[in-house]
Scaffold this motif. Structure first.
Motif, short mmCIF file in Angstrom:
data_model
loop_
_atom_site.label_atom_id
_atom_site.label_comp_id
_atom_site.label_asym_id
_atom_site.label_seq_id
_atom_site.Cartn_x
_atom_site.Cartn_y
_atom_site.Cartn_z
N ASP A 92 0.86 -1.18 0.00
CA ASP A 92 0.00 0.00 0.00
C ASP A 92 0.89 1.23 0.00
O ASP A 92 1.87 1.31 0.76
CB ASP A 92 -0.92 0.02 1.23
CG ASP A 92 -2.10 -0.92 1.08
OD1 ASP A 92 -2.41 -1.29 -0.07
OD2 ASP A 92 -2.70 -1.27 2.10
N THR A 208 -3.73 -0.19 6.88
CA THR A 208 -4.41 1.08 6.63
C THR A 208 -4.11 2.12 7.71
O THR A 208 -3.98 3.31 7.42
CB THR A 208 -5.93 0.85 6.54
OG1 THR A 208 -6.19 -0.14 5.54
CG2 THR A 208 -6.65 2.14 6.17
N LYS A 211 -0.70 3.68 6.99
CA LYS A 211 -0.81 4.47 5.76
C LYS A 211 -1.52 5.79 6.05
O LYS A 211 -1.09 6.86 5.60
CB LYS A 211 -1.56 3.70 4.69
CG LYS A 211 -1.96 4.57 3.49
CD LYS A 211 -2.80 3.83 2.48
CE LYS A 211 -3.67 4.75 1.66
NZ LYS A 211 -3.03 5.94 1.13
N ASN A 212 -2.61 5.73 6.82
CA ASN A 212 -3.37 6.95 7.14
C ASN A 212 -2.55 7.93 7.97
O ASN A 212 -2.65 9.15 7.81
CB ASN A 212 -4.67 6.58 7.87
CG ASN A 212 -5.68 5.91 6.96
OD1 ASN A 212 -5.57 5.99 5.74
ND2 ASN A 212 -6.67 5.25 7.54
#
Length: 247
Positions: A92, A208, A211-212
């Motif tokens: 990602d 996630t 990544k956020n």
């Protein structure tokens, strides 16, 4: 006597292990103390600072760097990684943080205006680079007007000495060279025919939360001017506009 400790004082910052190659100046390279430095290094440190986490930097060879996310040896990799659809299948990516575009470099006052105007010129490229691929397509792979060099400094030195008419290379590497050699004046020529590409910070597929955090931190340092300061330190004051929606 009872001592009350604020909850924040008990908080321990999370440390993420960051893999970065040490051979891609000015994005990441080893200094004389065997420490990693460069644009990417300053960037991830700034993101970590505003998001409240720590980073442990580990020099990681490019070959196998993506596997270090899969096996848990690295939490983050930042190493001048171009975002591609193929790579998105296995990792990602953060929001894009740097335009990894190609640029034409001419001598000061050059009349070159586009890729098309290179057809009658002697053009230098780094052997096997994206610039080499692009110019080989335009001029023909075996065209003797293409001169191939082992690295960007050699390429631009040849241009400075007027051994070639123009060069094509990675904009970041070119800008860094120019910054380090202020006595050598060049003109940069951009052409929309070059495919737009961007570098991204990679994390394990499905992570996630991390990544956020990185995305949020990147937006913050753009808004507060930190990104501009880092860019200016390594390149110039012409900070690029990234394809990011800043709320």
């Amino acid at each position: 006597m009872t001592i009350f400790i604020q909850p924040s004082a008990l908080a321990v910052q999370t440390t993420y292990i960051v893999g970065a190659g040490g051979t891609y100046r000015p994005f990441e390279y080893e200094n004389s103390n065997k420490e990693l430095e460069g644009f990417d290094i300053d960037l991830i440190k700034a993101i970590a600072h505003v998001e409240g986490f720590q980073v442990q930097l580990v020099n990681t060879p490019w070959e196998g760097i993506f596997a270090t996310l899969d096996n848990g040896d690295r939490d983050i990799i930042i190493s001048g990684i171009t975002i591609t659809e193929k790579r998105k299948q296995s990792v990602d990516f953060s929001l894009p943080y740097f335009p990894a575009e190609q640029v034409i470099v001419g001598q000061k006052g050059t009349e070159i205006t586009s890729i098309a105007s290179l057809k009658d010129k002697i053009v230098g490229v780094v052997n096997g680079s994206t610039g080499d691929i692009v110019i080989s397509t335009v001029l023909g792979r075996n065209n003797t007007a293409i001169r191939r060099f082992d690295n960007t400094p050699l390429l631009l030195q040849e241009l400075y000495e007027e051994g070639i008419d123009a060069a094509v290379g990675d904009v970041g590497v070119v800008k860094f060279y120019i910054k380090m050699h202020p006595g050598k004046a060049f003109d940069l020529v951009y052409d929309n025919a070059f495919e737009p590409q961007y570098f991204g910070i990679a994390v394990e597929k499905g992570n996630t939360d991390l990544k956020n955090k990185i995305d949020a931190g990147l937006k913050k340092i753009i808004v507060d001017g930190t990104y501009h300061k880092i860019y200016e330190k390594w390149f110039d004051s012409n900070t690029p506009k990234l394809p990011i929606d800043i709320e």
